[in-house]
Design an enzyme around this catalytic site. Structure first.
Site, PDB file in Angstrom:
ATOM      1  N   GLU A   1       1.316   4.744  -2.417  1.00 36.66           N
ATOM      2  CA  GLU A   1       1.188   6.089  -1.847  1.00 36.66           C
ATOM      3  C   GLU A   1       2.395   6.968  -2.184  1.00 36.66           C
ATOM      4  O   GLU A   1       2.250   8.122  -2.598  1.00 36.66           O
ATOM      5  CB  GLU A   1       1.028   6.003  -0.332  1.00 36.66           C
ATOM      6  CG  GLU A   1      -0.280   5.379   0.106  1.00 36.66           C
ATOM      7  CD  GLU A   1      -0.352   5.203   1.607  1.00 36.66           C
ATOM      8  OE1 GLU A   1      -1.478   5.123   2.126  1.00 36.66           O
ATOM      9  OE2 GLU A   1       0.706   5.139   2.267  1.00 36.66           O
ATOM     10  N   LEU A   2       3.579   6.425  -1.994  1.00 39.16           N
ATOM     11  CA  LEU A   2       4.793   7.183  -2.270  1.00 39.16           C
ATOM     12  C   LEU A   2       4.876   7.561  -3.747  1.00 39.16           C
ATOM     13  O   LEU A   2       5.305   8.660  -4.093  1.00 39.16           O
ATOM     14  CB  LEU A   2       6.018   6.378  -1.846  1.00 39.16           C
ATOM     15  CG  LEU A   2       6.247   6.297  -0.335  1.00 39.16           C
ATOM     16  CD1 LEU A   2       7.089   5.075   0.022  1.00 39.16           C
ATOM     17  CD2 LEU A   2       6.915   7.562   0.184  1.00 39.16           C
TER      18      LEU A   2
ATOM     19  N   VAL B   1       0.836  -1.205   0.000  1.00 36.52           N
ATOM     20  CA  VAL B   1       0.000   0.000   0.000  1.00 36.52           C
ATOM     21  C   VAL B   1       0.868   1.251   0.000  1.00 36.52           C
ATOM     22  O   VAL B   1       0.618   2.204  -0.748  1.00 36.52           O
ATOM     23  CB  VAL B   1      -0.971  -0.015   1.195  1.00 36.52           C
ATOM     24  CG1 VAL B   1      -1.744   1.300   1.270  1.00 36.52           C
ATOM     25  CG2 VAL B   1      -1.938  -1.191   1.096  1.00 36.52           C
ATOM     26  N   CYS B   2       1.909   1.242   0.815  1.00 40.78           N
ATOM     27  CA  CYS B   2       2.795   2.416   0.900  1.00 40.78           C
ATOM     28  C   CYS B   2       3.516   2.664  -0.412  1.00 40.78           C
ATOM     29  O   CYS B   2       3.796   3.822  -0.769  1.00 40.78           O
ATOM     30  CB  CYS B   2       3.798   2.233   2.036  1.00 40.78           C
ATOM     31  SG  CYS B   2       3.041   2.165   3.671  1.00 40.78           S
ATOM     32  N   THR B   3       3.823   1.618  -1.150  1.00 45.76           N
ATOM     33  CA  THR B   3       4.469   1.778  -2.454  1.00 45.76           C
ATOM     34  C   THR B   3       3.596   2.621  -3.378  1.00 45.76           C
ATOM     35  O   THR B   3       4.076   3.525  -4.059  1.00 45.76           O
ATOM     36  CB  THR B   3       4.750   0.397  -3.078  1.00 45.76           C
ATOM     37  OG1 THR B   3       5.644  -0.331  -2.237  1.00 45.76           O
ATOM     38  CG2 THR B   3       5.363   0.530  -4.462  1.00 45.76           C
TER      39      THR B   3
END
Length: 220
Positions: free
Chosen positions: A48-49, A44-46
């Protein structure tokens, strides 16, 4: 330390993908979005970034720096950035803070004080609460905070809208209504008397209730 809106954003010195920074000095006289992640190489963070990398020009227009944080070391961030570019189509050009001793995460109340002093051996689930967004003003105070669960990707279009509202209301004595977008009408706060409002808005306003007065967004 518990953080609230209008608390001073804790200062820190840390290694980032763009060198060592003192956070308050790095902020300078602009605004900042600090957004955190529980661990590198998480799905998920991938996304977002990568999305934030695509939005960076919009933040630049608003005199706002963006900076990411993950509890893993900076070397991991650099490797992760390659995956982000490959899968999301945007190059991460903003700095990413390494927080392997959990100092920033604990200072910002995203982990408890007894979380320890190393990210080594910790899983993303151990760091699940390191999923916050902080909007910080030029006065180094926190203007807004958002925290999401790991399973839900954050809406950074909303963060941009929130920033627009924070910047507008910092400059003018107004409030923004539900779902407000730049250019739409705003609210005259109850702290402003009708007499004061007449001086400020000679063109008038719409009174829906004595406590609900709507006026065109100030232009300057």
């Amino acid at each position: 330390m518990s953080l609230r809106i209008n608390s001073e954003a804790p200062n820190f010195t840390a290694e980032t993908t763009q060198g060592t920074i003192n956070f308050h000095e790095w902020i300078g006289d602009g605004w900042v979005i600090l957004f955190s992640h529980p661990k590198d190489f998480t799905p998920v963070c991938t996304t977002e970034l990568g999305y934030m990398a695509g939005l960076k020009p919009e933040f630049d227009k608003r005199n706002t720096k963006i900076i990411g944080l993950s509890v893993d070391p900076v070397d991991n961030h650099a490797r992760w950035a390659k995956d982000i570019e490959e899968t999301q189509g945007h190059t991460v050009t903003y700095p990413m803070i390494g927080d392997p001793q959990l100092k920033v995460a604990t200072a910002y109340d995203m982990l408890p004080e007894d979380a320890g002093v190393t990210s080594e051996g910790r899983t993303a689930a151990d760091n699940a609460t390191v999923r916050s967004v902080f909007v910080i003003g030029p006065d180094k105070k926190i203007k807004a905070m958002l925290t999401y669960p790991m399973s839900t990707g954050r809406n950074f279009d909303e963060v941009l809208r929130l920033l627009d509202s924070c910047q507008l209301t910092a400059k003018h004595t107004v409030a923004t209504p539900v779902n407000w977008k730049p250019g739409q009408d705003v609210i005259i706060p109850t702290s402003v008397s009708d007499e004061q409002a007449r001086a400020k808005y000679p063109g008038g306003w719409k009174t829906m209730k004595p406590y609900l007065r709507v006026v065109a967004q100030p232009k300057n």
